[in-house]
Motif scaffolding. Structure first.
Motif, mmCIF file in Angstrom:
data_model
loop_
_atom_site.group_PDB
_atom_site.id
_atom_site.type_symbol
_atom_site.label_atom_id
_atom_site.label_comp_id
_atom_site.label_asym_id
_atom_site.label_seq_id
_atom_site.Cartn_x
_atom_site.Cartn_y
_atom_site.Cartn_z
ATOM 1 N N ALA A 166 49.450 46.478 44.853
ATOM 2 C CA ALA A 166 48.716 47.737 44.750
ATOM 3 C C ALA A 166 47.415 47.534 43.987
ATOM 4 N N GLN A 167 47.509 46.795 42.914
ATOM 5 C CA GLN A 167 46.341 46.563 42.079
ATOM 6 C C GLN A 167 45.249 45.828 42.870
ATOM 7 N N THR A 168 45.655 44.806 43.577
ATOM 8 C CA THR A 168 44.711 44.027 44.371
ATOM 9 C C THR A 168 44.122 44.855 45.507
ATOM 10 N N PHE A 169 45.003 45.595 46.144
ATOM 11 C CA PHE A 169 44.583 46.462 47.245
ATOM 12 C C PHE A 169 43.504 47.441 46.796
ATOM 13 N N GLU A 170 43.743 48.077 45.671
ATOM 14 C CA GLU A 170 42.778 49.076 45.203
ATOM 15 C C GLU A 170 41.403 48.461 44.986
ATOM 16 N N ALA A 171 41.405 47.296 44.393
ATOM 17 C CA ALA A 171 40.120 46.652 44.137
ATOM 18 C C ALA A 171 39.377 46.402 45.448
ATOM 19 N N HIS A 172 40.106 45.919 46.445
ATOM 20 C CA HIS A 172 39.483 45.661 47.745
ATOM 21 C C HIS A 172 38.901 46.932 48.352
#
Lengths: 377, 377
Positions: B88-94
DNA sequence: TCGCATTGCACAATCGATGGTGCATCCACT
DNA sequence: AGTGGATGCACCATCGATTGTGCAATGCGA
């Protein structure tokens, strides 16, 4: 397969198909049809058609018209912590049980990002928002208040909206006492042997530091300077702080109060670079509960914030017409080392086969991945 | 303060204020005004007014009109796992870096819930969706395909949409080999000493079991029955499985392959109820990386799925006009015991004071919590 | 059979933003 | 003066659902 995305059926489509007017279709499909004295037969016909054509309402249109969306938001600082991820998990269950749609977003502890994210959510006519661990809760409040959207702070309080917060002072006292007792059981603990790492200048950190200091004075009779290192909520910075103290003193303090599990990650990073005897004597108290963190090779006493109670209370406050901007304290729990607590995942229905089962052997040496549909990176 | 939520300014308000038409205001505020040959002066006036009145577009209205929303979704099975929370954290950044709005929701591994959640997201004209660890990816695909929404499976593959998946077979082989080597280094390991716990009948589990079996045959020369227990992804069920084996054999197997960190939580629950010598000899291999899980008191070798690479690849596939429904394997990494890896939180800017700082002492004994604004529960 | 109350539903405005179309105005040039 | 091409912007339909209002048809009693 077709790229020609078949447009979704609308009430207009169904109105043509059923021979009724769009407003009748609308009434039938949103349940207000009895109030509008639509004949049972008409309703049934329309419902069948809706089913058959897989009608689902366009929620943007509905939201536009009703100026409310059915969305309830949770604003997190970050996802990747068991504290906040369990909060998200609990939050979702609550919102679902109320028939609304949960939306979880994070804002990286950046006040600007917090505002921006809230603006975006507002633009979607979000109905309520739980603001967790916001760096600038009052700034966020201002935006939400102007839009008339109900909201509650959680984890970190604001001064303008109702806030649900752990009793960080009491929790820190409890934790400090537990750490002192444990570390002092082998040989007497000196006040200087007890350090606090982590936190920044936020309400939670301040309260925890206050509890830490008070407990230290009470139990060890002194509150020497230089035993508190604010590192922010960052594993990397925390690691560097541990390294610095280690370099200075040639060892870690015997007893540590770690301000959050994020900072505890800093400690294990430190640990990865140092021999075990650096931890032989160590006793750690850590705010936030992480199931694996509770089972590290040295004793870790944790404080579990009662996320379930906090979320429940937050929803109660969202119900109230005009909740006062006061702080509601929720008592956290002290968790002894090596304790595995149940979490929100345990509440999921049917997450697994009823009984543990022996796995069947595959029918053949079915190379299910080597049938040409794969690639390796 | 006022409950009378001042309505947000609309283009109509601004059109009255500026003396221009709503369409002009719209064009100015969404940047298409040059194309529409609006005079610079007009544009400036409107922009000032917008600023002054804190105009923000109603995204539901825009979404309705344009039939797209700027929302990009991530559908998770659960939040409360470091694997998925880091996703989720990585996704949001993208998503943020692409100027869109990330929405993360979970569906509890329930096929019905998965469909329902996707329907809801569709109703908000979501633009793309990453479907992570779905129990029924093809069911979800059908709904999304019908609506013409781009989507990619991740973690668990479907047969109808492009999927980005860890190389579970290779990962499991690596992990099994590492566990066998480690456990066999003290004294020879028998094939029966190596058990696998966790997983269910999904692609990932099947592949991992296949890798496990193959490696076991290769290294230990046999693949006895009764050494694989499917528990689903549930800590409670996993715990019971460990208890059952322990009750049967009077001890745990010397070497464990644990199918996911959720199942590893079952192991520590077991651990909490048993004396340390039940773990004296234990070597564990665990799929999924959890930083604290890596530092348990017994050696835990982990497989870290490359979430960053998986998300990156998923976004590449979302770009493609018609990605083929094939599986893209991403190689995971073997993580030796007691290893602290960096995670998505490390990428956050300014998450902390630049340098660790000594915390200032509070100005006075400011009882900031006892000023009447508090309550205890 | 007239009048009145229901019953059952259609009409049309509305939410806020978008974008195609078209109409004035103005300037330049013949 | 008349023609032609920019220029600058207004008009209006549209996205899909909701909801206040009004009107025809039906039933019933007098």
């Amino acid at each position: 397969m077709d790229r020609n995305a078949k447009k979704k059926a609308t009430i207009y489509d169904l109105s043509v198909l059923s021979g009724s007017s769009p407003s009748t279709v609308s009434a039938v499909l949103n349940g207000t049809w009895r109030k509008r004295r639509i004949a049972e037969a008409t309703a049934e016909l329309i419902q069948e058609l809706a089913e058959k054509h897989q009608y689902t309402a366009n929620l943007q249109a509905r939201g536009l018209r009703r100026s409310r969306s059915g969305l309830v938001g949770l604003l997190l600082p970050v996802h990747d912590t068991r504290y906040f991820s369990s909060m998200a998990q609990t939050f979702e269950a609550h919102v679902r049980s109320r028939g609304q749609c949960p939306v979880v977003v994070s804002a990286c502890r950046d006040p600007q990002e917090e505002r921006a994210v809230v603006e975006t959510l507002l633009s979607y006519s979000i109905e309520a928002l739980i603001v967790a661990g916001a760096t600038d809760p009052d700034g966020v409040h201002q935006v939400l208040e102007a839009a008339g959207v109900r909201h509650v702070n959680i984890d970190l309080p604001g001064t303008k909206a109702a806030s649900v917060v752990s009793d960080n002072y009491t929790g820190a006292r409890l934790l400090t006492e537990a750490v002192v007792r444990r570390a002092g059981s082998s040989r007497p603990l000196d006040a200087g042997d007890l350090h606090l790492f982590g936190g920044r200048d936020d309400h939670a950190s301040r309260e925890r530091i206050r509890g830490f200091r008070d407990a230290r004075v009470d139990l060890l009779g002194a509150d020497p300077d230089g035993c508190i290192t604010a590192t922010g909520y960052s594993p990397g910075t925390s690691q560097r702080a541990f390294e610095a103290v280690f370099a200075r003193d040639g060892r870690l303090p015997r007893a540590l109060f770690v301000n959050s599990s994020i900072n505890l990650e800093g400690l294990i990073r430190f640990m990865a670079h140092h021999p075990d005897d650096a931890f032989a004597d160590l006793v750690v108290g850590c705010y936030d509960y992480d199931p694996f963190g509770s089972f590290l090779p040295f004793p870790v006493i944790m404080i579990r914030q009662d996320v379930e109670a906090m979320i429940a209370r937050a929803f109660e406050l969202l119900e109230e017409p005009r909740p006062a901007p006061r702080i509601h304290l929720i008592r956290p729990d002290l968790v002894p080392p090596r304790t595995a607590l149940r979490g929100p995942l345990d509440a999921l229905k049917d997450e697994a086969p009823a009984e543990p089962q022996a796995a069947p052997r595959p029918r053949a040496a079915a190379p299910s991945l080597s049938d040409g549909r794969t690639a390796t990176v």
